[in-house]
Structure formats: structure tokens, C-alpha cells
Design a protein around this motif. Structure first.
Motif, mmCIF file in Angstrom:
data_model
loop_
_atom_site.group_PDB
_atom_site.id
_atom_site.type_symbol
_atom_site.label_atom_id
_atom_site.label_comp_id
_atom_site.label_asym_id
_atom_site.label_seq_id
_atom_site.Cartn_x
_atom_site.Cartn_y
_atom_site.Cartn_z
ATOM 1 N N GLY A 48 42.530 -34.643 -41.730
ATOM 2 C CA GLY A 48 43.148 -33.547 -42.474
ATOM 3 C C GLY A 48 42.511 -32.256 -41.997
ATOM 4 O O GLY A 48 42.421 -31.999 -40.812
ATOM 5 N N GLY A 49 41.993 -31.466 -42.890
ATOM 6 C CA GLY A 49 41.349 -30.218 -42.496
ATOM 7 C C GLY A 49 39.837 -30.291 -42.500
ATOM 8 O O GLY A 49 39.170 -29.276 -42.348
ATOM 9 N N GLN A 50 39.267 -31.484 -42.683
ATOM 10 C CA GLN A 50 37.817 -31.607 -42.808
ATOM 11 C C GLN A 50 37.253 -32.622 -41.821
ATOM 12 O O GLN A 50 37.882 -33.639 -41.534
ATOM 13 C CB GLN A 50 37.463 -32.051 -44.219
ATOM 14 C CG GLN A 50 35.989 -32.124 -44.466
ATOM 15 C CD GLN A 50 35.652 -32.381 -45.934
ATOM 16 O OE1 GLN A 50 36.522 -32.404 -46.785
ATOM 17 N NE2 GLN A 50 34.386 -32.577 -46.207
ATOM 18 N N TYR A 51 36.056 -32.337 -41.335
ATOM 19 C CA TYR A 51 35.370 -33.278 -40.453
ATOM 20 C C TYR A 51 34.640 -34.333 -41.286
ATOM 21 O O TYR A 51 34.085 -34.021 -42.342
ATOM 22 C CB TYR A 51 34.359 -32.563 -39.563
ATOM 23 C CG TYR A 51 35.000 -31.834 -38.420
ATOM 24 C CD1 TYR A 51 35.244 -32.475 -37.211
ATOM 25 C CD2 TYR A 51 35.381 -30.504 -38.549
ATOM 26 C CE1 TYR A 51 35.846 -31.814 -36.155
ATOM 27 C CE2 TYR A 51 35.986 -29.837 -37.496
ATOM 28 C CZ TYR A 51 36.216 -30.495 -36.308
ATOM 29 O OH TYR A 51 36.816 -29.844 -35.276
ATOM 30 N N MET A 52 34.649 -35.562 -40.772
ATOM 31 C CA MET A 52 33.958 -36.678 -41.406
ATOM 32 C C MET A 52 33.003 -37.291 -40.392
ATOM 33 O O MET A 52 33.424 -37.640 -39.285
ATOM 34 C CB MET A 52 34.941 -37.756 -41.857
ATOM 35 C CG MET A 52 35.929 -37.329 -42.918
ATOM 36 S SD MET A 52 35.171 -37.068 -44.527
ATOM 37 C CE MET A 52 34.654 -38.714 -44.947
ATOM 38 N N LEU A 53 31.740 -37.411 -40.763
ATOM 39 C CA LEU A 53 30.761 -38.156 -39.973
ATOM 40 C C LEU A 53 30.583 -39.475 -40.704
ATOM 41 O O LEU A 53 30.064 -39.509 -41.827
ATOM 42 C CB LEU A 53 29.434 -37.395 -39.886
ATOM 43 C CG LEU A 53 28.280 -38.136 -39.216
ATOM 44 C CD1 LEU A 53 28.633 -38.577 -37.796
ATOM 45 C CD2 LEU A 53 27.028 -37.270 -39.206
ATOM 46 N N THR A 54 31.082 -40.544 -40.099
ATOM 47 C CA THR A 54 31.081 -41.839 -40.759
ATOM 48 C C THR A 54 30.184 -42.816 -40.013
ATOM 49 O O THR A 54 30.358 -43.027 -38.811
ATOM 50 C CB THR A 54 32.513 -42.414 -40.840
ATOM 51 O OG1 THR A 54 33.357 -41.452 -41.480
ATOM 52 C CG2 THR A 54 32.529 -43.713 -41.630
ATOM 53 N N ILE A 55 29.236 -43.377 -40.735
ATOM 54 C CA ILE A 55 28.359 -44.417 -40.207
ATOM 55 C C ILE A 55 28.785 -45.711 -40.897
ATOM 56 O O ILE A 55 28.770 -45.790 -42.126
ATOM 57 C CB ILE A 55 26.879 -44.118 -40.507
ATOM 58 C CG1 ILE A 55 26.471 -42.765 -39.934
ATOM 59 C CG2 ILE A 55 25.987 -45.238 -39.969
ATOM 60 C CD1 ILE A 55 25.093 -42.286 -40.385
ATOM 61 N N THR A 56 29.174 -46.682 -40.096
ATOM 62 C CA THR A 56 29.634 -47.952 -40.643
ATOM 63 C C THR A 56 28.584 -49.014 -40.349
ATOM 64 O O THR A 56 28.112 -49.122 -39.218
ATOM 65 C CB THR A 56 30.993 -48.345 -40.023
ATOM 66 O OG1 THR A 56 31.888 -47.238 -40.150
ATOM 67 C CG2 THR A 56 31.584 -49.543 -40.716
ATOM 68 N N ILE A 57 28.230 -49.774 -41.390
ATOM 69 C CA ILE A 57 27.173 -50.782 -41.262
ATOM 70 C C ILE A 57 27.705 -52.160 -41.639
ATOM 71 O O ILE A 57 28.745 -52.294 -42.278
ATOM 72 C CB ILE A 57 25.940 -50.426 -42.117
ATOM 73 C CG1 ILE A 57 26.298 -50.307 -43.606
ATOM 74 C CG2 ILE A 57 25.285 -49.155 -41.609
ATOM 75 C CD1 ILE A 57 25.101 -50.065 -44.529
ATOM 76 N N ASP A 58 26.949 -53.181 -41.241
ATOM 77 C CA ASP A 58 27.341 -54.558 -41.521
ATOM 78 C C ASP A 58 26.079 -55.384 -41.751
ATOM 79 O O ASP A 58 24.997 -55.028 -41.293
ATOM 80 C CB ASP A 58 28.131 -55.120 -40.341
ATOM 81 C CG ASP A 58 28.807 -56.439 -40.658
ATOM 82 O OD1 ASP A 58 29.194 -56.661 -41.819
ATOM 83 O OD2 ASP A 58 28.956 -57.251 -39.733
ATOM 84 N N ARG A 59 26.237 -56.479 -42.475
ATOM 85 C CA ARG A 59 25.145 -57.416 -42.723
ATOM 86 C C ARG A 59 25.768 -58.794 -42.894
ATOM 87 O O ARG A 59 26.835 -58.918 -43.482
ATOM 88 C CB ARG A 59 24.383 -57.047 -43.992
ATOM 89 C CG ARG A 59 23.293 -58.040 -44.350
ATOM 90 C CD ARG A 59 22.817 -57.951 -45.808
ATOM 91 N NE ARG A 59 22.432 -56.646 -46.254
ATOM 92 C CZ ARG A 59 21.179 -56.177 -46.225
ATOM 93 N NH1 ARG A 59 20.207 -56.893 -45.724
ATOM 94 N NH2 ARG A 59 20.908 -54.982 -46.703
ATOM 95 N N ALA A 60 25.112 -59.809 -42.380
ATOM 96 C CA ALA A 60 25.581 -61.175 -42.621
ATOM 97 C C ALA A 60 25.586 -61.381 -44.131
ATOM 98 O O ALA A 60 24.642 -61.017 -44.817
ATOM 99 C CB ALA A 60 24.661 -62.186 -41.943
ATOM 100 N N GLY A 61 26.644 -61.942 -44.634
ATOM 101 C CA GLY A 61 26.794 -62.081 -46.080
ATOM 102 C C GLY A 61 27.629 -60.933 -46.580
ATOM 103 O O GLY A 61 28.847 -60.998 -46.552
ATOM 104 N N HIS A 62 26.985 -59.864 -46.972
ATOM 105 C CA HIS A 62 27.725 -58.671 -47.391
ATOM 106 C C HIS A 62 26.818 -57.446 -47.391
ATOM 107 O O HIS A 62 25.604 -57.545 -47.481
ATOM 108 C CB HIS A 62 28.340 -58.871 -48.776
ATOM 109 C CG HIS A 62 27.349 -58.750 -49.903
ATOM 110 N ND1 HIS A 62 26.447 -59.748 -50.207
ATOM 111 C CD2 HIS A 62 27.105 -57.745 -50.765
ATOM 112 C CE1 HIS A 62 25.692 -59.365 -51.223
ATOM 113 N NE2 HIS A 62 26.065 -58.153 -51.585
#
Length: 154
Positions: A34-48
Motif C-alpha cells: 500500500g503506501g507503507q513500508y514493511m520490514l518483515t522477519i519470518t521465523i520458524d521452529r520445529a513444532g510451532h
């Protein structure tokens, strides 16, 4: 700093602490939505992965992002989130980890009459995705692929 450089640097800052927490980095993006910047860090772990994991990493990374190194960035929102069930596969290690899983491939424009195909991930080679669809193998080229995500059937 380019978006690619921002992502690389944020990955370098985040990865050691993520490992210490017992989570792995899945992806880092810096995009205008849209009109805004997003810095997204996506993480994962076995299980949840849970909200506490996201909060811990966010609190760790935030002071670095306030430093001189990132002062030239446009205003943005930091988001730390779980990769989720319908996670996007982008890196070679993502594809390798999910060989044999059902995935959904979205195309930029219709391929064989469809903008989406669902099948079993059979291979990944230099951006080319091989799926088994109805017992037949098909190879899709990187120039045609908009996104690959794990498929969730209910």
C-alpha cells in the motif's frame, strides 16, 4: 541502502539470536505494501512458533534498527511473524525441506490455461519447480512463477 541490502543486514543481525532462541529465520523482506513500508522477519521452529518467540526477536532487533546504519530508511513497520501453515517457499533449503509435500504454485500469467496449480513437490533446481500433478511430472520455469506456498487441505 537497497531493500536487498536491508534484508541481508537484518538477517545477519537476527540470525545468531534466533539460533540462540531455538528458532530459525525463514525469510526477511522489506517491501512497500500500500503506501507503507514493511520490514518483515519470518521465523520458524520445529513444532510451532508462538507470539513470545516473535516478541523476543522483535525486542532484540529493534535497537539495531534504531542505529545510524538504518537511519536512511523510509518510515516502516517492523513485523516479526511465524512462517505459518501456508508458508511461502523461496530459498533452496525451503524447497529441499518440503520435497514430497503438496504445494500451490501461482503464476504471473496463465500457464496451460491456469494461473495456479497444486501438486506434489518433486524437485527444485535453480528456480525450476517440478511438480507431480495427477501422476504426471511438470516443470515450471522461474520466469513464470509468482509464488510457491505449502498447500493446506482441510
Amino acid at each position: 541502502m537497497t531493500a536487498k541490502e536491508v534484508c541481508k543486514r537484518v538477517w545477519e543481525i537476527s540470525e545468531p539470536f534466533a539460533k540462540e532462541m531455538g528458532v530459525s529465520l525463514w525469510d526477511v523482506t522489506f517491501e512497500k505494501e500500500g503506501g507503507q513500508y514493511m520490514l518483515t522477519i519470518t521465523i520458524d521452529r520445529a513444532g510451532h512458533t508462538d507470539i513470545d518467540d516473535c516478541e523476543k526477536l522483535s525486542r532484540y532487533v529493534d535497537p539495531f534498527l534504531d542505529g545510524k546504519e538504518f537511519v536512511s530508511l523510509p518510515p516502516y513497520t517492523l513485523c516479526v511473524s511465524s512462517a505459518g501453515l501456508t508458508r511461502r517457499l523461496k530459498r533452496p533449503e525451503h524447497f529441499e525441506a518440503f520435497l514430497g509435500s503438496e504445494v500451490e504454485v501461482k503464476f504471473y500469467r496463465p500457464v496451460q490455461g491456469s494461473k495456479t496449480v497444486v501438486g506434489i513437490l518433486k524437485g527444485y533446481d535453480d528456480g525450476r519447480v517440478t511438480l507431480e500433478v495427477d501422476g504426471t511430472a511438470a516443470v515450471y520455469e522461474p520466469k513464470d512463477i509468482a509464488a510457491v506456498r505449502l498447500a493446506v487441505t482441510i
